[in-house]
Design a protein around this motif. Sequence first.
Motif, PDB file in Angstrom:
ATOM      1  N   ASP A 187     -22.180  42.171   6.457  1.00  0.00           N
ATOM      2  CA  ASP A 187     -21.372  41.107   7.070  1.00  0.00           C
ATOM      3  C   ASP A 187     -19.952  41.202   6.509  1.00  0.00           C
ATOM      4  O   ASP A 187     -19.478  40.308   5.819  1.00  0.00           O
ATOM      5  CB  ASP A 187     -22.000  39.745   6.770  1.00  0.00           C
ATOM      6  CG  ASP A 187     -21.249  38.607   7.451  1.00  0.00           C
ATOM      7  OD1 ASP A 187     -20.621  38.857   8.500  1.00  0.00           O
ATOM      8  OD2 ASP A 187     -21.300  37.482   6.935  1.00  0.00           O
TER       9      ASP A 187
ATOM     10  N   PHE B  25     -26.323  31.863   0.905  1.00  0.00           N
ATOM     11  CA  PHE B  25     -26.795  31.358   2.197  1.00  0.00           C
ATOM     12  C   PHE B  25     -27.800  30.214   2.050  1.00  0.00           C
ATOM     13  O   PHE B  25     -28.172  29.589   3.044  1.00  0.00           O
ATOM     14  CB  PHE B  25     -27.427  32.500   3.005  1.00  0.00           C
ATOM     15  CG  PHE B  25     -26.434  33.304   3.788  1.00  0.00           C
ATOM     16  CD1 PHE B  25     -26.228  33.066   5.136  1.00  0.00           C
ATOM     17  CD2 PHE B  25     -25.685  34.291   3.170  1.00  0.00           C
ATOM     18  CE1 PHE B  25     -25.303  33.801   5.849  1.00  0.00           C
ATOM     19  CE2 PHE B  25     -24.758  35.036   3.877  1.00  0.00           C
ATOM     20  CZ  PHE B  25     -24.562  34.790   5.231  1.00  0.00           C
TER      21      PHE B  25
ATOM     22  N   ASP C  49     -30.212  29.053   4.793  1.00  0.00           N
ATOM     23  CA  ASP C  49     -29.808  29.639   6.068  1.00  0.00           C
ATOM     24  C   ASP C  49     -30.393  31.052   6.178  1.00  0.00           C
ATOM     25  O   ASP C  49     -30.046  31.938   5.402  1.00  0.00           O
ATOM     26  CB  ASP C  49     -28.278  29.695   6.143  1.00  0.00           C
ATOM     27  CG  ASP C  49     -27.785  30.267   7.461  1.00  0.00           C
ATOM     28  OD1 ASP C  49     -28.613  30.575   8.336  1.00  0.00           O
ATOM     29  OD2 ASP C  49     -26.550  30.413   7.617  1.00  0.00           O
TER      30      ASP C  49
ATOM     31  N   SER D 171     -30.172  33.007   8.910  1.00  0.00           N
ATOM     32  CA  SER D 171     -29.582  33.674  10.078  1.00  0.00           C
ATOM     33  C   SER D 171     -29.261  35.142   9.836  1.00  0.00           C
ATOM     34  O   SER D 171     -29.284  35.949  10.761  1.00  0.00           O
ATOM     35  CB  SER D 171     -28.318  32.934  10.527  1.00  0.00           C
ATOM     36  OG  SER D 171     -27.352  32.912   9.478  1.00  0.00           O
ATOM     37  N   LEU D 172     -28.950  35.492   8.590  1.00  0.00           N
ATOM     38  CA  LEU D 172     -28.615  36.885   8.296  1.00  0.00           C
ATOM     39  C   LEU D 172     -29.655  37.566   7.414  1.00  0.00           C
ATOM     40  O   LEU D 172     -29.390  38.610   6.817  1.00  0.00           O
ATOM     41  CB  LEU D 172     -27.237  36.979   7.625  1.00  0.00           C
ATOM     42  CG  LEU D 172     -26.021  36.740   8.517  1.00  0.00           C
ATOM     43  CD1 LEU D 172     -24.737  37.015   7.751  1.00  0.00           C
ATOM     44  CD2 LEU D 172     -26.079  37.627   9.756  1.00  0.00           C
TER      45      LEU D 172
ATOM     46  N   ARG E   3     -18.730  37.696   4.956  1.00  0.00           N
ATOM     47  CA  ARG E   3     -17.654  37.013   5.663  1.00  0.00           C
ATOM     48  C   ARG E   3     -18.085  35.626   6.133  1.00  0.00           C
ATOM     49  O   ARG E   3     -17.296  34.686   6.140  1.00  0.00           O
ATOM     50  CB  ARG E   3     -17.226  37.877   6.854  1.00  0.00           C
ATOM     51  CG  ARG E   3     -16.122  37.292   7.702  1.00  0.00           C
ATOM     52  CD  ARG E   3     -15.644  38.324   8.723  1.00  0.00           C
ATOM     53  NE  ARG E   3     -16.776  38.925   9.421  1.00  0.00           N
ATOM     54  CZ  ARG E   3     -16.673  39.926  10.293  1.00  0.00           C
ATOM     55  NH1 ARG E   3     -15.482  40.459  10.528  1.00  0.00           N
ATOM     56  NH2 ARG E   3     -17.737  40.404  10.899  1.00  0.00           N
ATOM     57  N   THR E   4     -19.355  35.487   6.527  1.00  0.00           N
ATOM     58  CA  THR E   4     -19.842  34.208   7.068  1.00  0.00           C
ATOM     59  C   THR E   4     -19.723  33.072   6.071  1.00  0.00           C
ATOM     60  O   THR E   4     -19.467  31.928   6.448  1.00  0.00           O
ATOM     61  CB  THR E   4     -21.303  34.363   7.520  1.00  0.00           C
ATOM     62  OG1 THR E   4     -21.392  35.421   8.485  1.00  0.00           O
ATOM     63  CG2 THR E   4     -21.831  33.074   8.132  1.00  0.00           C
TER      64      THR E   4
END
Length: 628
Positions: free
Chosen positions: A184, A212, A215, A217-218, A246-247
């Motif tokens: 990312d 994260f 989370d 999501s990645l 980056r997120t």
Amino acid sequence: MFDGYDSCSEDTSSSSSSDESEEEVAPLPSSLPIIKNNGQVYTYPDGKSGMATCEMCGMVGVRDAFYSKTKRFCSVSCSRSYSSNSKKASILARLQGKPPAKKAKVLQKQPLVAKLAAYAQYQATLQNQAKTKAAVPVEGFSWGNYINSNSFTAAPVTCFKHAPMGTCWGDIAEGVRVEVLNTDCSLPTKVFWIAGIVKLAGYNALLRYEGFENDSSLDFWCNICGSDIHPVGWCATSGKPLVPPRTIQHKYTNWKAFLVKRLTGAKTLPPDFSTKVSESMQYPFKTSMRVEVVDKTHLCRTRVAVVESVIGGRLRLVYEESEDKTDDFWCHMYSPLIHHLGWSRSIGHRFKRSDITKKQDGHFDAPPHLFMKVKEVDAAGEWFKEGMKLEAIDPLNLSAICVATVRKVLADGYLMIGIDGSEAADGSDWFCYHATSPSIFPVGFCEINMIELTPPRGYAKLPFKWFDYLRETDSIAAPVKLFNKEVPNHGFHVGMKLEAVDLMEPRLVCVATVTRIIHRLLRIHFDGWEDEYDQWVDCESPDLYPVGWCQLTGYQLQPPAPQSSRDSQSSSSKQKKKAKSQQYKGQKKMTSLQLKEELLDGEEYSFLQGTSDQESNGSASYYIKQEP
């Protein structure tokens, strides 16, 4: 713009990855190292030092090694190029009537070295993708998706002592932190970040980047033994940049403090983990070695074969008389089916002499010490005798345990076994088992453990009773004390996923599930196929592997049968069953399905699921008493 977290003082402006140290390392510790905040395992830099990104070429490197007081450029040339491009952009803007900006747009012209490095990295990526595609079946099967979507569990690596890292896996489990590639990120070079193991499935781990929290999501799956997985601290010692994804880059202003808080006291991989992986994937068998292996068309004898290839410890053997090298046989290097040259003569086993009287150039005999050693037995006292009855897994139909007879007693504890009712007159379908083999059982084993026992072909007195059969055939049962009753603490449980060889087509490694456990005996089901293809396998069989073994070794994994194949199985099961049995075809062997039809006129046995399934892994008295 990106601030790394590394105290290494080496210049890392080059985009090429440095090799890991090849110095000798200490043995793998039983417990994983703890990440400390005193710099012994992983160090955290001063907030103002660390990593920087060149505003001209985009190169990432140690901030202290950058040019100028502002540390905006990696070199003098980048600084001058930036200044020159700024002037050009300013003049162009004036000619176009645009007001000059305080910071003109920079033309991103990368130096030739950076372009070459980027191109080399791109080519390496393509090659890695090609290798990955070669190891993944055409169906695009993904273990991660398969496990996540069905909430499956996988057998741990420690269950497979013969597999890479099987004996030195240590305490790798959920919560362990590693340093992995940061995908990312928009930087042109490889950067890393820290991730934690969320779920473990064999060699594969579901990872989540630090920061994260909850989370997912990645989250991503990767093979823990892969080349881009490192213990925490590897970036510091190798001069590699740690860059947050980056997120979540905006979540914290002080990533140093965040990492100190999150990592202090956590576990990571041992520092010599990659070395141990490499060492565990070195195999003593080499191509062109000559061995004795079972003749797949006549199980009663062995033949000379030559090692054609070695993949993950599995050997592709080509029978020596095969001119076009298509007459082959696959097995693991620890398989009981292969032996050193001269083994057959030493124990009195039948052997097919080769028409080739002279070794071919480059071929050489495999040393005896490379082969799996069997347990020594004392045959001086009470021992197996010809004609004794027992129960044995049928090597031509591994889903069946059959009524069997000791046909010949060989030297060093080996026995020739025949399946009652389906033997060839010349004994060409007898097969060799060692007395300690986990594939032979005393009379009554199936009954006490609620396993279907396949009666002799043509035996009409059903249901089969051992006491009546022994009396009718004027036979005696082999004494219980002669059999192997050791039950190791194997760690398998019903429902666990793994990768297993289809022993009826031993070149295939398939997605499989443990469906029953009888002490050390496992019932292996091939996902997507009917139960009639199941196979009984010992818990220490070298033909069982952890999830991710195929990816790690480069062997092709056979995915579960697609829905279309499942729908057609019921209508074509007889043909498929017959086809699968051809690999070890004997002269007068019938499949279990054909045998059931002949005996029961269309009726089928029910596969009993009783309470005798043993998951305790401990030894137990699981043989019934023999009737007098």
